[in-house]
Each structure stands twice: as structure tokens, then as C-alpha cells.
Design a protein around this motif. Sequence first.
Motif, short mmCIF file in Angstrom:
data_model
loop_
_atom_site.label_atom_id
_atom_site.label_comp_id
_atom_site.label_asym_id
_atom_site.label_seq_id
_atom_site.Cartn_x
_atom_site.Cartn_y
_atom_site.Cartn_z
N SER A 117 -24.30 -1.55 -16.15
CA SER A 117 -22.81 -1.99 -15.71
C SER A 117 -22.38 -1.27 -14.78
CB SER A 117 -21.90 -1.77 -17.08
OG SER A 117 -22.07 -0.41 -17.31
N ASN A 118 -23.05 -0.13 -14.39
CA ASN A 118 -22.16 0.72 -13.26
C ASN A 118 -23.13 0.41 -11.63
OD1 ASN A 118 -20.39 2.04 -14.72
ND2 ASN A 118 -22.08 3.40 -15.36
N ARG A 119 -23.84 -0.69 -11.87
CA ARG A 119 -24.54 -0.91 -10.39
C ARG A 119 -23.62 -1.38 -9.39
NH1 ARG A 119 -30.33 -2.06 -9.87
NH2 ARG A 119 -31.31 -1.41 -11.80
N VAL A 120 -23.80 -0.96 -8.19
CA VAL A 120 -22.89 -1.54 -7.23
C VAL A 120 -22.76 -3.13 -6.80
CG1 VAL A 120 -22.52 -1.23 -4.74
CG2 VAL A 120 -23.45 0.71 -5.90
N SER A 173 -6.33 -11.67 0.20
CA SER A 173 -5.99 -11.20 1.52
C SER A 173 -6.79 -9.84 1.78
CB SER A 173 -4.52 -10.99 1.76
OG SER A 173 -4.01 -9.75 1.10
N MET A 174 -7.06 -9.61 3.18
CA MET A 174 -7.97 -8.52 3.34
C MET A 174 -7.05 -7.25 2.96
SD MET A 174 -10.38 -6.93 4.60
CE MET A 174 -11.55 -8.22 5.37
N ASP A 175 -5.72 -7.16 3.17
CA ASP A 175 -4.95 -6.19 2.79
C ASP A 175 -5.02 -5.83 1.15
OD1 ASP A 175 -4.26 -5.48 5.26
OD2 ASP A 175 -2.28 -6.46 5.04
N TYR A 176 -5.01 -6.71 0.26
CA TYR A 176 -5.23 -6.43 -0.81
C TYR A 176 -6.56 -5.98 -1.31
CZ TYR A 176 -5.33 -8.07 -5.69
OH TYR A 176 -5.49 -8.30 -7.45
N ARG A 177 -7.72 -6.57 -0.46
CA ARG A 177 -9.02 -6.26 -0.99
C ARG A 177 -9.10 -4.64 -0.53
NH1 ARG A 177 -12.57 -10.55 1.94
NH2 ARG A 177 -14.07 -9.69 0.99
N VAL A 178 -8.92 -4.58 0.60
CA VAL A 178 -8.81 -3.00 1.12
C VAL A 178 -8.49 -1.92 0.11
CG1 VAL A 178 -8.32 -1.42 2.80
CG2 VAL A 178 -9.19 -3.65 3.48
N GLU A 179 -6.99 -2.24 -0.26
CA GLU A 179 -6.35 -1.50 -1.27
C GLU A 179 -7.40 -1.20 -2.39
OE1 GLU A 179 -4.17 0.03 -4.56
OE2 GLU A 179 -4.69 -2.07 -4.23
N ARG A 180 -7.62 -2.38 -3.17
CA ARG A 180 -8.28 -2.31 -4.35
C ARG A 180 -9.69 -1.66 -4.24
NH1 ARG A 180 -8.43 -5.54 -9.12
NH2 ARG A 180 -10.61 -5.69 -9.84
N VAL A 181 -10.52 -1.89 -2.96
CA VAL A 181 -11.82 -1.06 -3.04
C VAL A 181 -11.66 0.31 -2.57
CG1 VAL A 181 -13.80 -1.13 -1.53
CG2 VAL A 181 -12.95 -3.25 -2.11
N ARG A 183 -9.29 2.12 -3.65
CA ARG A 183 -8.82 2.87 -4.96
C ARG A 183 -9.98 2.99 -5.89
NH1 ARG A 183 -6.62 -0.05 -8.88
NH2 ARG A 183 -6.08 -1.84 -7.16
N LYS A 184 -10.76 1.74 -5.89
CA LYS A 184 -11.98 2.05 -6.96
C LYS A 184 -13.10 2.85 -6.54
CE LYS A 184 -10.92 -2.49 -9.67
NZ LYS A 184 -11.14 -1.79 -11.09
N GLN A 185 -13.15 2.72 -5.26
CA GLN A 185 -14.50 3.63 -4.67
C GLN A 185 -13.91 4.75 -4.27
OE1 GLN A 185 -17.42 1.42 -2.65
NE2 GLN A 185 -16.94 -0.43 -3.63
#
Length: 244
Positions: A117-120, A173-181, A183-185
Motif C-alpha cells: 500500500s505504500n508503493r510510490v 489545477s496545477m496549484d492544487y496538485r503542487v500543494e497536495r503533493v 504536503r503529502k511527500q
Amino acid sequence: MELCSIIRTFAVLLEIKQKDDRYRRLENVDIQMKKNEQFVITINRELGSGGRTIGRLVAERLGVPFYDKAVIMALQEKYNLTTAEIERLKGRKHSWWADVQRILKIDAGMGMNYYLSNRVDAPDLLTTDEMFKTETLILQNLAAEKSCVVAGRSGFHVFRNHPNHLSILIQASMDYRVERVARKQNTTPDEARKIIERVDKMRENYVTKYTGTSRYDTRNYQLVITADGKTEKEIADMIIRYIG
């Protein structure tokens, strides 16, 4: 030269008309998924859009298994599955899925969360034609056993001829995706953007090579959702309402 130009123009217009007629015919087809019959929901998504989590939430709400890249890789590695091995298993008298459950000790209902479950979530490994064929057979056989939700793996193409299939694309949107990635990574926005761009390119190349179409072509989907301004739960609720 003028006559040749006229002929070429006529040929192009004829091709456009044929495509347009085909799309009109498709629009007249009843594509509403019936949740009281065996179904497949496929969710293709952009990295950072929350599509995997949304898929899992939808599967939980519907009480069906959720399959993604980690599950497919686990089946291939743990069970040493190839196209030949799958055909051999299908030839047995008892259930192919029962064999998989026994080997992987997967719960018959919702249990698909285990050691991978933790695979990239990125197609970093080289995908060969044989691997794609094996993935396709695995998914088609899993879906033949019971209703399910599938994230990624070109599901919109794998199940394009399924009689009860809902195809969904989750974008953001790219801004949404950048913020989320980021934060998560736990990384910087600049690094998150680079990750997204790399994965976008890999996924598009993968889809184009094995399906002959673009994953951004909205004609491959019945439902396209933008994640901006919505929580994953809200999007899952939207999908459930759409199904009815």
C-alpha cells in the motif's frame, strides 16, 4: 494542383463527418451505469488530484473491492502471474479469484490493503507489452468475479467494452496538485511540480502507447470532475449521486 487540393479538402471533410456521425451515435447509447447489476467503475486521475483516495471511498460506499497499481503488482509478484499462467488458472474448474484469495489471503469483501500500500504512485518501472497484457487480463478477470472500482491502469480502455462500466476522470489545477503533493511527500513546491511534470509525461506516454489515445481526451469518460475547492469525500458523494 487546384483539383488535387479540392480532393484533399473533400477527403478531410468526409473524415470529419464520419467521426462526427460516430460520436452522435455514441451519444444516443444508454451509458448510465446500473449499480444493481455487476459493474466496473474506473477512475483515471492526475497525480495530486486525490483520485486514488476518491476511488477507495467510492468502493467503500458501494461495498465492493478497490484495485489499483499496488494490487496489480502484488498479484504479479506474489502469484508470479503471466498471461500464460492466468489462462492456466482460468482453465481450472474452481474459481480463479478463489485461488488469488487463498494465495494472498485477501478478505473476500473489502480487504485489499496490505504490504504494497505504500508503493510510490508513479509508473517508474519499465512496462513491457507482456506486462500490459498481464495487467489487462488480471483486471478483466477480477472484474468478471464481482463488481469493483479500478484506479488508473488505463481502466477506461481496458473496460471500454464492458456492458456496465462507468469511466471517470479526476483532474485539478496545477496549484492544487503542487500543494497536495508537496504536503503529502514533505517536499518543496518546486520539487513537487517537477514530480508532477515527470509523472504526467510518463503516464501520458504509457496511455498513448498502449491505448492509442490520450488520457486527457474527455471522450474516453462519462464523468469528468475538477477537484479544486472540493474535499475527497465531497467528490465521492458526487459520484455516488451520479450513479443514483
